[in-house]
Design an enzyme around this catalytic site. Sequence first.
Site, PDB file in Angstrom:
ATOM      1  N   ALA A 166      29.920  98.558   3.378  1.00 52.04           N
ATOM      2  CA  ALA A 166      28.951  97.660   2.754  1.00 52.04           C
ATOM      3  C   ALA A 166      28.628  96.486   3.673  1.00 52.04           C
ATOM      4  CB  ALA A 166      29.489  97.161   1.420  1.00 52.04           C
ATOM      5  N   TYR A 167      29.658  95.940   4.286  1.00 55.04           N
ATOM      6  CA  TYR A 167      29.452  94.802   5.199  1.00 55.04           C
ATOM      7  C   TYR A 167      28.567  95.204   6.370  1.00 55.04           C
ATOM      8  CZ  TYR A 167      30.600  91.362   8.802  1.00 55.04           C
ATOM      9  OH  TYR A 167      30.524  90.421   9.801  1.00 55.04           O
TER      10      TYR A 167
END
Length: 262
Positions: A166-167
């Site tokens: 996600a990052y």
Amino acid sequence: MSDNAPASTAPGTGLLAGKVVLVVGGSTGIGADSARVFAHEGASVMVTARSKDTLAELTEELTAAGHDVAYTAGDVSVGADVARFVEATIERFGRLDGAFNNAGINQYGRLDEVSEEDFDRVMAVNVKGMWLCLREEIRVMRAAGGGSIVNTSSVGGFRGNTGLGAYQASKHAVIGFTRTAAHDNGPVGIRVNAIAPGPTETPMFVKWREADPAAVERRVASVPLRKAATTTEVGNTAAWLLSDRASDINGVVLPVDGGYSA
């Protein structure tokens, strides 16, 4: 005060002398030390983040050293707060010459392991928050006839790495924002660039070293310079991109990683 604080310059001198710079996400780490760099390089600085107490301490430190610094607290994922950041800068200093969009959060776990709630929060801060900042800053800079913006991405924005799905997706998005905004706004005199830090001595990195020193040692060993960057080194790079010394630099994503991504 940071352990790697920048050297002071004489009043009215420095890369950013006479400029007004907004730092979004400036309470700790890269953001706080970048605010220190910008102030020492002659800028008037508005610092923002969610933590009012930390912002107040940083502002008091820099004001006591003779710099023109103010702060306002809020959430970068909330449109009204971001508009207030920019409005407060104009109200306090009269204009906005530069902005450093540094707010961001991390989230560990493979893409199939990240909860919907955690994914939404990463995107709200790192992606929506970046868009909100750009929208408000560009609106003001277009009216003023120009400006310079630096966004914080990551080396994770142009390479893959397990466990940070996600990052890393969010940092890829920051690069897309940067390049698109550079094309959209270059014709009206607004430069938009990004920095992509690699291993950096942030509070999060220090905690990682304490928890798993062998892993950190392996990561640093993969950096050609054989060291992690200091937060001041990252701030120095952002200051240069914001300054008139980088007047023909637009749409660039500049690694600050000791060669890690080479």
